[in-house]
Write a protein that holds these residues in place. Structure first.
Motif, PDB file in Angstrom:
ATOM      1  N   ASP A 175      19.665  16.938  -4.004  1.00  0.00           N
ATOM      2  CA  ASP A 175      19.990  16.763  -5.415  1.00  0.00           C
ATOM      3  C   ASP A 175      18.920  17.321  -6.339  1.00  0.00           C
ATOM      4  N   ASN A 176      17.662  17.200  -5.962  1.00  0.00           N
ATOM      5  CA  ASN A 176      16.560  17.715  -6.769  1.00  0.00           C
ATOM      6  C   ASN A 176      15.471  18.222  -5.836  1.00  0.00           C
ATOM      7  N   PRO A 177      15.688  19.407  -5.220  1.00  0.00           N
ATOM      8  CA  PRO A 177      14.714  19.897  -4.252  1.00  0.00           C
ATOM      9  C   PRO A 177      13.326  20.129  -4.848  1.00  0.00           C
ATOM     10  N   ARG A 178      13.256  20.636  -6.065  1.00  0.00           N
ATOM     11  CA  ARG A 178      11.935  20.879  -6.678  1.00  0.00           C
ATOM     12  C   ARG A 178      11.203  19.566  -6.930  1.00  0.00           C
ATOM     13  N   GLY A 179      11.920  18.569  -7.431  1.00  0.00           N
ATOM     14  CA  GLY A 179      11.301  17.266  -7.645  1.00  0.00           C
ATOM     15  C   GLY A 179      10.821  16.655  -6.341  1.00  0.00           C
ATOM     16  N   PHE A 180      11.615  16.817  -5.287  1.00  0.00           N
ATOM     17  CA  PHE A 180      11.230  16.310  -3.971  1.00  0.00           C
ATOM     18  C   PHE A 180       9.970  17.007  -3.470  1.00  0.00           C
ATOM     19  N   VAL A 181       9.930  18.329  -3.611  1.00  0.00           N
ATOM     20  CA  VAL A 181       8.762  19.094  -3.158  1.00  0.00           C
ATOM     21  C   VAL A 181       7.518  18.695  -3.949  1.00  0.00           C
ATOM     22  N   ARG A 182       7.668  18.536  -5.254  1.00  0.00           N
ATOM     23  CA  ARG A 182       6.513  18.124  -6.079  1.00  0.00           C
ATOM     24  C   ARG A 182       5.995  16.761  -5.642  1.00  0.00           C
ATOM     25  N   GLY A 194       0.793  -1.232   0.000  1.00  0.00           N
ATOM     26  CA  GLY A 194       0.000   0.000   0.000  1.00  0.00           C
ATOM     27  C   GLY A 194       0.817   1.271   0.000  1.00  0.00           C
ATOM     28  N   VAL A 195       2.117   1.154  -0.228  1.00  0.00           N
ATOM     29  CA  VAL A 195       2.995   2.323  -0.254  1.00  0.00           C
ATOM     30  C   VAL A 195       3.047   2.871  -1.680  1.00  0.00           C
ATOM     31  N   SER A 196       2.866   4.165  -1.831  1.00  0.00           N
ATOM     32  CA  SER A 196       3.012   4.798  -3.138  1.00  0.00           C
ATOM     33  C   SER A 196       4.481   5.098  -3.374  1.00  0.00           C
ATOM     34  N   VAL A 197       5.009   4.602  -4.480  1.00  0.00           N
ATOM     35  CA  VAL A 197       6.401   4.836  -4.846  1.00  0.00           C
ATOM     36  C   VAL A 197       6.400   5.842  -5.988  1.00  0.00           C
ATOM     37  N   VAL A 198       7.002   7.004  -5.748  1.00  0.00           N
ATOM     38  CA  VAL A 198       7.009   8.073  -6.733  1.00  0.00           C
ATOM     39  C   VAL A 198       8.446   8.337  -7.172  1.00  0.00           C
ATOM     40  N   PRO A 199       8.732   8.166  -8.462  1.00  0.00           N
ATOM     41  CA  PRO A 199      10.094   8.438  -8.924  1.00  0.00           C
ATOM     42  C   PRO A 199      10.390   9.935  -8.911  1.00  0.00           C
ATOM     43  N   VAL A 200      11.583  10.287  -8.491  1.00  0.00           N
ATOM     44  CA  VAL A 200      12.051  11.676  -8.531  1.00  0.00           C
ATOM     45  C   VAL A 200      13.269  11.684  -9.456  1.00  0.00           C
ATOM     46  N   PRO A 201      13.156  12.351 -10.607  1.00  0.00           N
ATOM     47  CA  PRO A 201      14.268  12.341 -11.564  1.00  0.00           C
ATOM     48  C   PRO A 201      15.463  13.171 -11.092  1.00  0.00           C
ATOM     49  N   ASP A 202      16.585  12.949 -11.722  1.00  0.00           N
ATOM     50  CA  ASP A 202      17.800  13.747 -11.486  1.00  0.00           C
ATOM     51  C   ASP A 202      18.156  13.838 -10.017  1.00  0.00           C
ATOM     52  N   ARG A 203      18.264  12.696  -9.379  1.00  0.00           N
ATOM     53  CA  ARG A 203      18.619  12.681  -7.966  1.00  0.00           C
ATOM     54  C   ARG A 203      19.658  11.604  -7.727  1.00  0.00           C
ATOM     55  N   GLY A 204      20.341  11.781  -6.623  1.00  0.00           N
ATOM     56  CA  GLY A 204      21.295  10.777  -6.187  1.00  0.00           C
ATOM     57  C   GLY A 204      20.795  10.197  -4.884  1.00  0.00           C
ATOM     58  N   HIS A 205      21.688   9.975  -3.952  1.00  0.00           N
ATOM     59  CA  HIS A 205      21.318   9.390  -2.669  1.00  0.00           C
ATOM     60  C   HIS A 205      20.532  10.366  -1.798  1.00  0.00           C
ATOM     61  N   THR A 206      20.828  11.654  -1.924  1.00  0.00           N
ATOM     62  CA  THR A 206      20.176  12.671  -1.097  1.00  0.00           C
ATOM     63  C   THR A 206      19.171  13.434  -1.955  1.00  0.00           C
ATOM     64  N   ILE A 207      17.994  12.875  -2.095  1.00  0.00           N
ATOM     65  CA  ILE A 207      16.981  13.420  -2.999  1.00  0.00           C
ATOM     66  C   ILE A 207      16.674  14.877  -2.687  1.00  0.00           C
ATOM     67  N   MET A 208      16.534  15.210  -1.420  1.00  0.00           N
ATOM     68  CA  MET A 208      16.142  16.569  -1.026  1.00  0.00           C
ATOM     69  C   MET A 208      17.166  17.617  -1.450  1.00  0.00           C
TER      70      MET A 208
END
Length: 59
Positions: free
Chosen positions: A40-47, A24-38
């Motif tokens: 590496d891609n802050p806008r993608g993380f926020v979205r 039941g977990v939603s898995v959402v891909p965040v593009p252009d990221r490495g190990h530290t998503i927040m």
């Protein structure tokens, strides 16, 4: 450099994603990221976070 969760063993691979989805977990891909998503891609993380926290329709 971005990583693909399906090919990144550290991300659990496609079997890890399947197990999370079955639980039941939603898995959402965040593009252009490495190990530290927040960082590496802050806008993608926020979205992705905003979408996850959005009220479901009908509430």
């Amino acid at each position: 450099m971005g990583h693909d969760a399906d090919s990144d063993p550290g991300a659990g691979g496609s079997s890890g994603i399947a197990a999370l989805t079955r639980a039941g977990v939603s898995v959402v891909p965040v593009p252009d990221r490495g190990h530290t998503i927040m960082l590496d891609n802050p806008r993608g993380f926020v979205r992705a976070t905003a979408a996850a926290l959005a009220w479901p329709e009908g509430i």
